[in-house]
Design an enzyme around this catalytic site. Structure first.
Site, PDB file in Angstrom:
ATOM      1  N   CYS A   2      -1.333 -29.272  58.105  1.00  0.00           N
ATOM      2  CA  CYS A   2      -1.633 -30.501  58.832  1.00  0.00           C
ATOM      3  C   CYS A   2      -2.867 -31.053  58.143  1.00  0.00           C
ATOM      4  CB  CYS A   2      -2.008 -30.207  60.286  1.00  0.00           C
ATOM      5  SG  CYS A   2      -0.733 -29.333  61.200  1.00  0.00           S
ATOM      6  N   ARG A  27       0.093 -34.126  54.108  1.00  0.00           N
ATOM      7  CA  ARG A  27       0.050 -32.753  54.615  1.00  0.00           C
ATOM      8  C   ARG A  27       0.913 -32.560  55.859  1.00  0.00           C
ATOM      9  NH1 ARG A  27      -3.953 -29.820  52.580  1.00  0.00           N
ATOM     10  NH2 ARG A  27      -3.875 -28.439  54.373  1.00  0.00           N
ATOM     11  N   TRP A  75       2.082 -31.360  61.083  1.00  0.00           N
ATOM     12  CA  TRP A  75       3.383 -30.849  60.649  1.00  0.00           C
ATOM     13  C   TRP A  75       3.663 -29.697  61.589  1.00  0.00           C
ATOM     14  CZ3 TRP A  75       5.492 -26.294  58.608  1.00  0.00           C
ATOM     15  CH2 TRP A  75       6.751 -26.428  57.986  1.00  0.00           C
ATOM     16  N   ASN A 101      -5.471 -26.821  61.842  1.00  0.00           N
ATOM     17  CA  ASN A 101      -4.433 -26.720  60.818  1.00  0.00           C
ATOM     18  C   ASN A 101      -4.206 -25.236  60.580  1.00  0.00           C
ATOM     19  OD1 ASN A 101      -2.889 -26.817  58.463  1.00  0.00           O
ATOM     20  ND2 ASN A 101      -4.666 -27.122  57.153  1.00  0.00           N
ATOM     21  N   GLY A 102      -3.004 -24.750  60.884  1.00  0.00           N
ATOM     22  CA  GLY A 102      -2.733 -23.327  60.675  1.00  0.00           C
ATOM     23  C   GLY A 102      -1.904 -22.765  61.805  1.00  0.00           C
ATOM     24  N   GLU A 488      15.532 -28.552  39.169  1.00  0.00           N
ATOM     25  CA  GLU A 488      14.496 -29.478  39.618  1.00  0.00           C
ATOM     26  C   GLU A 488      15.104 -30.857  39.947  1.00  0.00           C
ATOM     27  OE1 GLU A 488      11.657 -29.293  40.704  1.00  0.00           O
ATOM     28  OE2 GLU A 488      10.722 -31.234  40.437  1.00  0.00           O
ATOM     29  N   LYS A 492      14.887 -32.635  43.592  1.00  0.00           N
ATOM     30  CA  LYS A 492      14.316 -33.975  43.795  1.00  0.00           C
ATOM     31  C   LYS A 492      15.273 -34.828  44.624  1.00  0.00           C
ATOM     32  CE  LYS A 492      11.051 -33.577  43.117  1.00  0.00           C
ATOM     33  NZ  LYS A 492      10.400 -32.426  42.628  1.00  0.00           N
ATOM     34  N   GLU A 495      15.531 -33.542  48.390  1.00  0.00           N
ATOM     35  CA  GLU A 495      14.383 -33.662  49.283  1.00  0.00           C
ATOM     36  C   GLU A 495      14.049 -35.099  49.668  1.00  0.00           C
ATOM     37  OE1 GLU A 495      10.566 -32.299  47.838  1.00  0.00           O
ATOM     38  OE2 GLU A 495      11.096 -32.816  45.797  1.00  0.00           O
ATOM     39  N   HIS A 511      32.453 -20.359  36.892  1.00  0.00           N
ATOM     40  CA  HIS A 511      32.539 -19.182  37.766  1.00  0.00           C
ATOM     41  C   HIS A 511      32.520 -19.575  39.238  1.00  0.00           C
ATOM     42  CE1 HIS A 511      32.253 -16.511  34.346  1.00  0.00           C
ATOM     43  NE2 HIS A 511      31.254 -17.261  33.892  1.00  0.00           N
ATOM     44  N   LYS A 610       3.277 -31.920  51.941  1.00  0.00           N
ATOM     45  CA  LYS A 610       2.859 -31.734  50.560  1.00  0.00           C
ATOM     46  C   LYS A 610       2.369 -30.309  50.301  1.00  0.00           C
ATOM     47  CE  LYS A 610       2.144 -33.201  46.421  1.00  0.00           C
ATOM     48  NZ  LYS A 610       3.362 -33.256  45.605  1.00  0.00           N
TER      49      LYS A 610
HETATM   50  O1  M6R Z   1       1.649 -26.938  45.947  1.00  0.00           O
HETATM   51  P1  M6R Z   1       2.702 -26.051  45.384  1.00  0.00           P
HETATM   52  O2  M6R Z   1       3.043 -26.361  43.989  1.00  0.00           O
HETATM   53  O3  M6R Z   1       2.396 -24.588  45.571  1.00  0.00           O
HETATM   54  O4  M6R Z   1       3.980 -26.356  46.277  1.00  0.00           O
HETATM   55  C1  M6R Z   1       5.151 -25.617  46.159  1.00  0.00           C
HETATM   56  C2  M6R Z   1       6.318 -26.373  46.744  1.00  0.00           C
HETATM   57  O5  M6R Z   1       6.139 -26.557  48.113  1.00  0.00           O
HETATM   58  C3  M6R Z   1       6.497 -27.735  46.076  1.00  0.00           C
HETATM   59  O6  M6R Z   1       6.625 -27.596  44.703  1.00  0.00           O
HETATM   60  C4  M6R Z   1       7.735 -28.465  46.633  1.00  0.00           C
HETATM   61  O7  M6R Z   1       8.889 -27.781  46.323  1.00  0.00           O
HETATM   62  C5  M6R Z   1       7.733 -29.857  46.021  1.00  0.00           C
HETATM   63  N1  M6R Z   1       7.013 -30.751  46.831  1.00  0.00           N
HETATM   64  C6  M6R Z   1       9.087 -30.386  45.778  1.00  0.00           C
HETATM   65  O8  M6R Z   1       9.025 -31.625  45.162  1.00  0.00           O
END
Ligand code: M6R
Length: 615
Positions: A2, A27, A75, A101-102, A488, A492, A495, A511, A610
């Site tokens: 958060c 966040r 969050w 936050n936590g 990747e 993208k 998400e 396979h 994030k």
């Molecule tokens: O801050 P980090 O690189 O440790 O975050 C890891 C993942 O949460 C992050 O890479 C997430 O998969 C991306 N936001 C996806 O685009």
């Protein structure tokens, strides 16, 4: 996971907190709230939804005056996102108000005890338990807020960054940290509290980052007193000079942070090189690597721990390290690694990759590896983040702030740093010839310009996006260095557009996934000239004969794939190990345009945040 903001000083707190929350929305953004002290009482407003929703509601509900306040963007962990579960939370008396936050893991047992003592709870949150625990301690021990917070936190199991104040003592805010970040901005007779420095960057460049298990009492006109939560010892504040500037955290004319960050990649990669890649002298300079060269050279293997996009960068590095430096590499999801009983020895080097430097699973994996004697090296973007501080040494990516939840420039700069490390080690080990080494350096130096060129495909990618935006499934295929790029690309798309997508090694298609292919299935195939080209072309033939729609990511001038594919998107030519830095660009743009056309919130996709600071 958060964002928290607080202010105490001589200005109006509300605009500072509101703007700060907007900057911290990366966040978490399922609910938000602000509590202000208006000179006589606490005024609190909170709501489900984004900070913009809060702004409208709050300005109708309460007066916004006051020079002390705290705010939160959430969050959800405990309790669904709704108005009641939003922060700040009052204590039962209404004297104390808190943001958190936590996660308080033992909140249920603490709550039972408090209920027995007559406390009641409005929300389902662990945070409301904590503020009442603090109140209970304060009353029973007849003590000041700071001491009560300290005693309460010693009963708590979990993670937190908190800020709390008492309406009867409106000249102080008490803050504490364990596992979640907390920065204190030091201004002229004013103090700012925040999860990172972005909320206060235009007011001060001086900040203290609390360490785990530290708390601080921040007093108006008096300053900051920091203590260890466990043993009460005083800590000398270390005030850091911040390098961040305002422009770096604003959109700079782009519609979305994600697009801005995609376009920033040529410069971000240049910044990653800066002072490290000395092509003319044929030198790679990285202090963290040089100072620990023995550890790297004696390593039996490298274990990479990371999550999400960072894990994909780790997968690319597996190819680079093995190819160039001939060091065996294992790439682990941090969340799995930490709960296995992994075999780690003192001769292992663990590389932890994280943009935010705050990912809870990666942090836990680091602690586990350290406890087993491994040398842990961090590749982080956020300077001074928890992972950067927890690792023995490291190299920053220097990508600048990444605000869009979908990682873009973090990925390419992580690969850049990992490539520099692999090349440096290869040179030190003698596993690369000097001509090959020089060739790599020259090619690397050309990458920013080539990324710029790859970005020129944007308009065409947009037309491809318009054709496929309404499909429900996508496949992404790649081989070798470009297999992680396929993963990747799929991540993208998933998400930010919520379209189901899977990444696969191209040869694995037969396979299983080949059964999915029909005339409705778009398949993005990375088919650059360098890297198993002929094999991938065969895979494309297999798709074509099953009527799949082919979007080829190809090297400039390619004719063979062009003849087979429905669409081709060109990227400049480079050596095989550097192709991920180029092939990933059109995939980022494709997901961006599709999500935008579908009306999705590109920068803040649903359910995500994030920095994932919970496990
Ligand atoms: O801050 P980090 O690189 O440790 O975050 C890891 C993942 O949460 C992050 O890479 C997430 O998969 C991306 N936001 C996806 O685009």
């Amino acid at each position: 996971m958060c964002g928290i903001v607080g202010y105490i000083g001589h200005r109006e707190a509300y605009p500072i907190i509101l703007k700060g929350l907007k900057r911290l929305e990366y966040r978490g953004y399922d609910s938000a709230g602000i509590a202000l002290y208006d000179g006589t009482d606490i005024k609190l407003s909170k709501t489900k939804g984004k900070v913009a929703d809060l702004e409208t509601k709050l300005e109708q509900e309460i007066s916004t005056s006051g020079s002390l306040g705290i705010g939160h963007t959430r969050w959800a962990t405990h309790g669904v996102p709704n108005d009641v579960n939003s922060h700040p939370h009052y204590s039962n008396s209404g004297d104390l108000v808190i943001i958190h936050n936590g996660i308080i893991e033992n909140y249920e047992s603490l709550k039972k005890e408090l209920i027995k003592r007559g406390y009641t709870f409005k929300s389902d949150t662990d945070t409301e338990v904590l503020v009442n625990l603090i109140e209970d301690v304060k009353k029973n021990e007849n003590t000041k807020l700071g001491k009560a917070v300290q005693i309460a936190l010693n009963q708590v199991v979990g993670a937190y960054a908190i800020a709390v104040f008492d309406k009867n003592k409106p000249n102080e805010i008490v803050v504490a940290r364990l596992g979640s970040p907390l920065a204190i901005g030091i201004g002229e007779d004013e103090f700012f509290i925040a999860s990172d420095a972005s909320p206060f960057i235009e007011y001060t460049k001086n900040a203290i980052y609390l360490e785990d298990e530290e708390m601080a009492v921040v007093r108006r006109h008096k300053g900051v007193k920091i203590r260890k939560i466990k043993d009460d010892s005083l800590v000398d504040p270390y005030v850091q000079a911040l390098k961040l500037n305002l422009e770096q955290i604003e959109k700079g004319g782009y519609d979305h942070f994600m697009l801005k960050e995609i376009y920033e990649q040529p410069n971000a990669i240049l910044d990653t090189f800066r002072g490290r890649l000395l092509t003319n002298e044929a030198i790679i300079k990285m202090a963290g690597v040089e100072d620990n060269m023995k550890k790297f050279l004696n390593a039996n293997r490298i274990i990479v721990v990371a999550c999400g996009t960072s894990w994909h960068a780790g997968l690319v590095s597996e190819y680079i390290f093995e190819d160039l430096a001939r060091i065996p590499v294992e790439v682990e999801y941090a969340s799995e690694f930490r709960y296995r009983n992994p075999i780690i020895t003192e001769n292992d080097v663990v590389i932890a990759i994280s943009q935010s430097g705050e990912t809870a699973d990666t942090l836990a994996a680091i602690k586990l590896a350290k406890s087993k004697g491994a040398f842990v090296f961090g590749v982080c973007n956020v300077v001074g983040s928890s992972i950067a501080r927890e690792t023995h040494a490291g190299a920053y990516t220097h990508a600048g702030p990444e605000i869009g939840v979908a990682s873009t420039k973090a990925f390419t700069t992580q690969i850049t740093v990992l490539t520099l490390i692999a090349l440096r080690l290869a040179r030190a080990k003698g596993t690369i010839s000097s001509s090959d080494y020089r060739h790599h350096l020259i090619e690397l130096e050309l990458i920013p310009a080539k990324v710029k060129k790859a970005l020129e495909s944007d308009a065409y990618v947009k037309t491809v996006a318009a054709i496929y935006k309404d499909v429900h499934n996508f496949l992404y295929l790649g081989r070798g260095y470009n297999f992680p790029v396929a993963l990747e690309g799929a991540l993208k798309l998933k998400e930010i557009s919520y379209i189901h997508a899977e990444g696969y090694p191209a040869a694995e298609m037969k396979h299983g996934p080949i059964a999915l292919i029909d005339e409705n299935m778009p398949i993005v195939v990375i088919a650059t000239k360098k890297g198993h080209y002929e094999k991938v072309v065969s895979n494309i033939q297999e798709i074509k004969s099953r009527k799949g729609k082919i979007i080829g990511i190809v090297t400039e001038g390619d004719q063979q794939v062009k003849a087979l594919a429905d669409h081709v998107i060109e990227v400049p030519e480079t050596i095989e190990s550097l192709t991920p830095l180029l092939t990933t660009i059109p995939l980022q743009l494709l997901s961006y345009h599709i999500a935008l056309m579908l009306g999705k919130n590109v920068d803040q996709p649903r359910n995500l945040a994030k920095a994932v600071t919970v496990e």
